[in-house]
Scaffold this motif. Structure first.
Motif, PDB file in Angstrom:
ATOM      1  N   ILE A   1      35.252  41.297  42.734  1.00 14.35           N
ATOM      2  CA  ILE A   1      34.649  42.342  41.910  1.00 14.35           C
ATOM      3  C   ILE A   1      33.279  42.704  42.481  1.00 14.35           C
ATOM      4  O   ILE A   1      32.478  41.822  42.799  1.00 14.35           O
ATOM      5  CB  ILE A   1      34.501  41.878  40.449  1.00 14.35           C
ATOM      6  N   ASN A   2      33.032  43.982  42.601  1.00 12.49           N
ATOM      7  CA  ASN A   2      31.754  44.465  43.108  1.00 12.49           C
ATOM      8  C   ASN A   2      30.651  44.232  42.058  1.00 12.49           C
ATOM      9  O   ASN A   2      30.917  44.195  40.858  1.00 12.49           O
ATOM     10  CB  ASN A   2      31.859  45.956  43.440  1.00 12.49           C
ATOM     11  N   ARG A   3      29.431  44.072  42.530  1.00  8.03           N
ATOM     12  CA  ARG A   3      28.295  43.837  41.630  1.00  8.03           C
ATOM     13  C   ARG A   3      27.603  45.169  41.341  1.00  8.03           C
ATOM     14  O   ARG A   3      26.601  45.539  41.952  1.00  8.03           O
ATOM     15  CB  ARG A   3      27.326  42.833  42.268  1.00  8.03           C
TER      16      ARG A   3
ATOM     17  N   ASP B   1      26.111  37.857  38.149  1.00  6.63           N
ATOM     18  CA  ASP B   1      25.326  37.520  39.339  1.00  6.63           C
ATOM     19  C   ASP B   1      26.170  36.951  40.472  1.00  6.63           C
ATOM     20  O   ASP B   1      25.729  36.914  41.629  1.00  6.63           O
ATOM     21  CB  ASP B   1      24.224  36.508  38.982  1.00  6.63           C
ATOM     22  N   LYS B   2      27.389  36.483  40.160  1.00  3.05           N
ATOM     23  CA  LYS B   2      28.268  35.924  41.187  1.00  3.05           C
ATOM     24  C   LYS B   2      29.137  36.991  41.863  1.00  3.05           C
ATOM     25  O   LYS B   2      29.826  36.686  42.840  1.00  3.05           O
ATOM     26  CB  LYS B   2      29.179  34.844  40.588  1.00  3.05           C
ATOM     27  N   TYR B   3      29.123  38.192  41.343  1.00  2.01           N
ATOM     28  CA  TYR B   3      29.905  39.249  41.961  1.00  2.01           C
ATOM     29  C   TYR B   3      29.360  39.531  43.366  1.00  2.01           C
ATOM     30  O   TYR B   3      28.161  39.410  43.621  1.00  2.01           O
ATOM     31  CB  TYR B   3      29.857  40.512  41.127  1.00  2.01           C
ATOM     32  N   VAL B   4      30.259  39.916  44.264  1.00  5.37           N
ATOM     33  CA  VAL B   4      29.918  40.130  45.674  1.00  5.37           C
ATOM     34  C   VAL B   4      30.221  41.576  46.048  1.00  5.37           C
ATOM     35  O   VAL B   4      31.320  42.074  45.787  1.00  5.37           O
ATOM     36  CB  VAL B   4      30.721  39.172  46.576  1.00  5.37           C
ATOM     37  N   THR B   5      29.264  42.239  46.668  1.00  6.23           N
ATOM     38  CA  THR B   5      29.485  43.627  47.079  1.00  6.23           C
ATOM     39  C   THR B   5      30.349  43.671  48.337  1.00  6.23           C
ATOM     40  O   THR B   5      30.387  42.699  49.104  1.00  6.23           O
ATOM     41  CB  THR B   5      28.160  44.347  47.361  1.00  6.23           C
ATOM     42  N   PRO B   6      31.031  44.790  48.587  1.00  6.16           N
ATOM     43  CA  PRO B   6      31.815  44.907  49.815  1.00  6.16           C
ATOM     44  C   PRO B   6      30.993  44.699  51.076  1.00  6.16           C
ATOM     45  O   PRO B   6      31.454  44.068  52.028  1.00  6.16           O
ATOM     46  CB  PRO B   6      32.386  46.330  49.734  1.00  6.16           C
ATOM     47  N   ASN B   7      29.775  45.213  51.100  1.00  2.55           N
ATOM     48  CA  ASN B   7      28.931  45.042  52.288  1.00  2.55           C
ATOM     49  C   ASN B   7      28.542  43.577  52.488  1.00  2.55           C
ATOM     50  O   ASN B   7      28.468  43.101  53.629  1.00  2.55           O
ATOM     51  CB  ASN B   7      27.684  45.907  52.188  1.00  2.55           C
TER      52      ASN B   7
ATOM     53  N   GLU C   1      33.807  50.591  43.114  1.00  2.00           N
ATOM     54  CA  GLU C   1      32.781  50.222  42.150  1.00  2.00           C
ATOM     55  C   GLU C   1      33.130  48.978  41.337  1.00  2.00           C
ATOM     56  O   GLU C   1      32.238  48.314  40.815  1.00  2.00           O
ATOM     57  CB  GLU C   1      32.521  51.395  41.182  1.00  2.00           C
ATOM     58  N   MET C   2      34.414  48.658  41.229  1.00  2.00           N
ATOM     59  CA  MET C   2      34.802  47.494  40.431  1.00  2.00           C
ATOM     60  C   MET C   2      35.618  46.520  41.283  1.00  2.00           C
ATOM     61  O   MET C   2      35.091  45.873  42.160  1.00  2.00           O
ATOM     62  CB  MET C   2      35.551  47.950  39.171  1.00  2.00           C
TER      63      MET C   2
END
Length: 282
Positions: free
Chosen positions: A186-188, A215-221, A259-260
């Motif tokens: 899941i994206n942050r 806070d544990k969500y990780v963005t694609p980048n 986005e999600m």
């Protein structure tokens, strides 16, 4: 007896040593609080209307995505009915075993691991495939045992570990040269907080409260960066339609597609001079 069959027997024999002596002293990714939460709901994994209902609906979309990405690379050994025939695939954080069973039905020799003993016990009780080896262990223990796989899957896992960068580093080292690794998470973003925590947990009760930590969500980048040394093959969003209650893969190029929820696949290069990051933290 074929070479692939002999390799499978050898691998299951060596993996039994891990299963007989599970150790979690060498892992920095397992979150004990997360383990406690999953233990409470472990018996509900195969309840299609229970706390894992969303994952039940997501699984066909995930397996179709994996099949689409791997059918061509695996074409030398596959058949239309068994596109993953005799390929070794690792399912990390297998939970109740949804993905593992789907992979096995497509011909894969599956090693399915989870740090939560209750999850493994449930997965075994619902398993009817001789091609799945469910093990109560961690990715770090597999790495210490020298295991390598044609493909590694860690789906809906990275947002539950303590150190995502370290976790990805370990997962990468379990992939054979020319092999593939899959992550879904899941994206942050504010939209992800709204959809997966505020609505899904606190308003609609689709999943138990406390399942996710923003806070544990990780963005694609960020995830791309963690996969340094691998070639990024594809990043696609996954969208949920609350009306039809169905998931679908988005192309990743539309407004808000990433986005999600999203899924990513990367390939380990074949060049023998290309080195995958080896952790000195193990």
């Amino acid at each position: 007896m074929g070479i692939q069959k002999l390799k499978w027997i050898h691998s299951t024999t060596s993996l039994s040593n891990i299963q007989n002596q599970p150790s979690f002293n060498n892992t920095k990714s397992v979150d004990e609080e997360e383990m406690k939460r999953f233990s409470i709901t472990a018996k509900e994994w195969w309840n299609p209307n229970g706390p894992y209902a969303v994952l039940h609906r997501m699984n066909p979309v995930r397996i179709n995505y994996i099949r689409k990405q791997l059918e061509l690379p695996f074409i030398s050994t596959n058949t239309p009915a068994l596109p993953f025939k005799d390929r070794r695939i690792l399912d990390i954080g297998c939970g109740g075993g949804f993905l593992s069973q789907s992979l096995a039905r497509l011909g894969a020799k599956v090693t399915a691991v989870d740090a939560n003993l209750e999850n493994i016990q449930i997965a075994k009780s619902y398993n009817r495939s001789k091609d799945i080896n469910f093990i109560h262990t961690t990715a770090e223990s597999l790495l210490e045992n020298g295991e390598l796989f044609d493909a590694v899957c860690a789906l809906e896992v990275i947002e539950h570990v303590t150190d995502p960068k370290e976790f990805v580093s370990v997962c990468k080292q379990l992939v054979k040269p020319d092999g593939y690794i899959f992550f879904s998470t899941i994206n942050r973003t504010p939209l992800a907080y709204l959809g997966t925590i505020l609505l899904a947990e606190q308003v609609l009760n689709w999943v138990p409260k406390g399942t996710h930590t923003f806070d544990k969500y990780v963005t694609p980048n960020e995830l791309k960066g963690f996969c340094n040394g691998f070639d990024i093959v594809d990043v696609s969003g996954m969208g949920y339609n609350p009306v039809t209650r169905e998931w679908s893969v988005l192309n990743g190029n539309g407004f808000g597609d990433l986005e999600m929820n999203y899924i990513m696949v990367a390939k380990r290069p074949s060049d023998e001079h290309t080195t995958v990051e080896h952790s000195n933290k193990l």
